[in-house]
Design an enzyme around this catalytic site. Structure first.
Site, PDB file in Angstrom:
ATOM      1  N   LYS A  66      -5.014 -16.015   0.216  1.00  0.00           N
ATOM      2  CA  LYS A  66      -5.882 -15.321  -0.462  1.00  0.00           C
ATOM      3  C   LYS A  66      -5.696 -14.823  -1.958  1.00  0.00           C
ATOM      4  CE  LYS A  66      -9.545 -14.630   3.253  1.00  0.00           C
ATOM      5  NZ  LYS A  66     -10.508 -13.697   3.702  1.00  0.00           N
ATOM      6  N   LYS A  83      -8.384 -24.638   7.129  1.00  0.00           N
ATOM      7  CA  LYS A  83      -9.293 -24.388   8.199  1.00  0.00           C
ATOM      8  C   LYS A  83     -10.882 -24.310   7.585  1.00  0.00           C
ATOM      9  CE  LYS A  83      -9.637 -19.540   7.585  1.00  0.00           C
ATOM     10  NZ  LYS A  83     -10.004 -18.025   7.825  1.00  0.00           N
ATOM     11  N   LYS A 120     -16.088 -20.099   5.566  1.00  0.00           N
ATOM     12  CA  LYS A 120     -17.294 -20.077   5.076  1.00  0.00           C
ATOM     13  C   LYS A 120     -17.387 -19.848   3.520  1.00  0.00           C
ATOM     14  CE  LYS A 120     -17.867 -15.711   7.759  1.00  0.00           C
ATOM     15  NZ  LYS A 120     -16.347 -15.018   7.318  1.00  0.00           N
TER      16      LYS A 120
HETATM   17  P1  TYM Z   1     -13.733 -13.848   9.864  1.00  0.00           P
HETATM   18  O1  TYM Z   1     -15.221 -13.287   9.237  1.00  0.00           O
HETATM   19  O2  TYM Z   1     -13.064 -14.487   8.757  1.00  0.00           O
HETATM   20  O3  TYM Z   1     -13.991 -14.724  10.878  1.00  0.00           O
HETATM   21  C1  TYM Z   1     -14.819 -14.389  12.073  1.00  0.00           C
HETATM   22  C2  TYM Z   1     -14.096 -15.120  13.194  1.00  0.00           C
HETATM   23  O4  TYM Z   1     -14.111 -16.430  13.076  1.00  0.00           O
HETATM   24  C3  TYM Z   1     -13.037 -16.988  13.476  1.00  0.00           C
HETATM   25  N1  TYM Z   1     -13.101 -18.365  12.643  1.00  0.00           N
HETATM   26  C4  TYM Z   1     -12.683 -19.554  13.059  1.00  0.00           C
HETATM   27  N2  TYM Z   1     -12.058 -19.893  14.136  1.00  0.00           N
HETATM   28  C5  TYM Z   1     -11.881 -21.160  14.251  1.00  0.00           C
HETATM   29  N3  TYM Z   1     -11.900 -21.930  13.492  1.00  0.00           N
HETATM   30  C6  TYM Z   1     -12.267 -21.777  12.103  1.00  0.00           C
HETATM   31  N4  TYM Z   1     -12.188 -22.529  11.223  1.00  0.00           N
HETATM   32  C7  TYM Z   1     -12.587 -20.392  12.092  1.00  0.00           C
HETATM   33  N5  TYM Z   1     -12.942 -19.597  10.714  1.00  0.00           N
HETATM   34  C8  TYM Z   1     -12.832 -18.295  11.057  1.00  0.00           C
HETATM   35  C9  TYM Z   1     -12.120 -15.778  12.823  1.00  0.00           C
HETATM   36  O5  TYM Z   1     -10.898 -15.923  13.360  1.00  0.00           O
HETATM   37  C10 TYM Z   1     -12.782 -14.624  13.646  1.00  0.00           C
HETATM   38  O6  TYM Z   1     -12.525 -14.538  14.956  1.00  0.00           O
HETATM   39  N6  TYM Z   1     -10.743  -9.802   9.456  1.00  0.00           N
HETATM   40  C11 TYM Z   1     -11.831 -10.477  10.418  1.00  0.00           C
HETATM   41  C12 TYM Z   1     -13.007  -9.832  10.890  1.00  0.00           C
HETATM   42  C13 TYM Z   1     -12.691  -8.581  11.386  1.00  0.00           C
HETATM   43  C14 TYM Z   1     -12.349  -8.562  12.694  1.00  0.00           C
HETATM   44  C15 TYM Z   1     -12.163  -6.957  12.959  1.00  0.00           C
HETATM   45  C16 TYM Z   1     -12.286  -9.225  14.041  1.00  0.00           C
HETATM   46  C17 TYM Z   1     -12.883  -7.250  10.942  1.00  0.00           C
HETATM   47  N7  TYM Z   1     -12.368  -6.418  11.894  1.00  0.00           N
HETATM   48  C18 TYM Z   1     -11.646  -6.441  14.331  1.00  0.00           C
HETATM   49  C19 TYM Z   1     -11.682  -8.713  15.100  1.00  0.00           C
HETATM   50  C20 TYM Z   1     -11.503  -7.468  15.365  1.00  0.00           C
HETATM   51  C21 TYM Z   1     -12.325 -11.741   9.574  1.00  0.00           C
HETATM   52  O7  TYM Z   1     -12.367 -11.837   8.338  1.00  0.00           O
HETATM   53  O8  TYM Z   1     -12.961 -12.739  10.245  1.00  0.00           O
END
Ligand code: TYM
Length: 330
Positions: A113, A195, A198
């Protein structure tokens, strides 16, 4: 009941990748574990956000969780917003002071990032510690995520162990990442080396849960594949086609082997068309639920309940940790 916790950033509209790695797992496990599902809005501001859009995305995200099948009527389901609980950031500070800076700048996601970006925020570096606090405040045992977040959950494990060791006690539960066997990394449809995200610049490779039918069909039919024409699951040599098979599996519940068998002998066009039909059908149901949920009072009711419940738990844990490290008066 053991605790399960996860969150999805409201930095844009949710994608089928978020569904696959995050929401789908919550739905699968929601009857088995006490579930903490929250909107990490503070994570979203590691990059600049428009305040109006952020407010909207937070509510839309919760609407989508419920529309996908998260059951807010379960007594063991707690839905909440991170910033409505002050203890996340407070615990994060304590844990940041126990985290070597190099441990954070070596993390895969930070490197990706911050690549070629000047002036990125300090929050982009320290954000995995805030994520660790999100998890450790509630003694979550299981943390379902896609593969991209595994390293962050491992940091949370390390920090829990480090704290327990330094202060000699079982202060924090050691959390475990829960990564789905299939669909842990849905790839970008146009560039399967990446990957699906969004925040991708080119949205042609991303399917959002709020995309219209026409866009979904266009994106699937335009997905990058290869030229050998053989339906086979081979992520290394056929990442684009394997991605389509994976998405089919996630949304149909069929195994990849069954899908390969079903489309054997046909062209990629047949698979793409069937996948587009399947996605349109499943996403239409989600969107239909979503419209009803957004027009009801369900979201605010659930978030109010969640805020009250989770603040009480977080306060107790934070007070214990605060005293343990020596803050305040005896
Ligand atoms: P975030 O918002 O990027 O993604 C949310 C969830 O979606 C999963 N994900 C994917 N899984 C499969 N294929 C993809 N292309 C894909 N893109 C995203 C992510 O692995 C995630 O499970 N830091 C985290 C949010 C967070 C969090 C937490 C998660 C903040 N605190 C505590 C778990 C526990 C994040 O940015 O996810």
């Amino acid at each position: 009941m053991d605790r399960l916790l996860t969150g999805l950033q409201p930095s844009g509209s949710l994608t089928i990748g978020n569904y696959s790695g995050g929401i789908r797992q919550v739905i699968d496990y929601q009857k088995t574990y006490e579930t903490f599902l929250f909107v990490p809005d503070m994570h979203a501001t590691t990059v600049p956000q428009d305040p109006e859009a952020l407010h909207k995305n937070i509510k839309n995200a919760v609407g989508l969780y419920i529309a996908c099948g998260v059951d807010v009527n379960l007594d063991n389901m707690h839905l909440y917003i991170q910033s409505e609980n002050l203890y996340h950031a407070n615990l994060s500070w304590i844990l940041e002071c126990m985290t070597p800076f190099g441990e954070l700048t070596r993390m895969h996601q930070f490197k990706e990032k911050s690549k070629n970006k000047e002036g990125f925020s300090s929050g982009l570096v320290t954000y995995p510690v805030l994520m660790a606090s999100d998890i450790l405040l509630y003694d979550a045992k299981y943390v379902p995520t896609g593969i991209d977040q595994k390293q962050h959950v491992e940091l949370a494990r390390n920090l829990a162990e480090r704290f327990n060791e330094r202060y000699k006690g079982d202060f924090f539960q050691i959390p475990e990442p829960v990564i789905p066997k299939i669909g842990a990394k849905i790839r970008d449809l146009k560039d399967p080396s990446k990957k699906m995200s969004k925040s991708a610049e080119n949205t042609k490779g991303t399917i959002f849960l709020l995309d219209c039918e026409k866009d979904i069909r266009k994106k699937i039919m335009g997905a990058t594949t290869d030229s050998d024409g053989i339906i086979k699951f081979d992520e290394e040599n056929k990442p684009g086609l394997s991605n389509l098979l994976t998405i089919y599996s996630v949304f149909s519940g069929m195994s990849v082997e069954e899908i390969v068998e079903k489309f054997q002998g046909g062209g990629y066009g047949d698979l793409k068309k069937a996948l587009a039909d399947l996605l349109c059908e499943k996403i239409a149901v989600i969107q239909d639920n979503y419209q009803k949920i957004m027009a009801s009072g369900v979201i605010d009711d659930a978030l109010d309940r969640g805020r009250e419940y989770t603040n009480a738990i977080a306060k107790e844990k934070y007070e214990l940790i605060r005293k343990t490290v020596g803050y305040g008066r005896i």
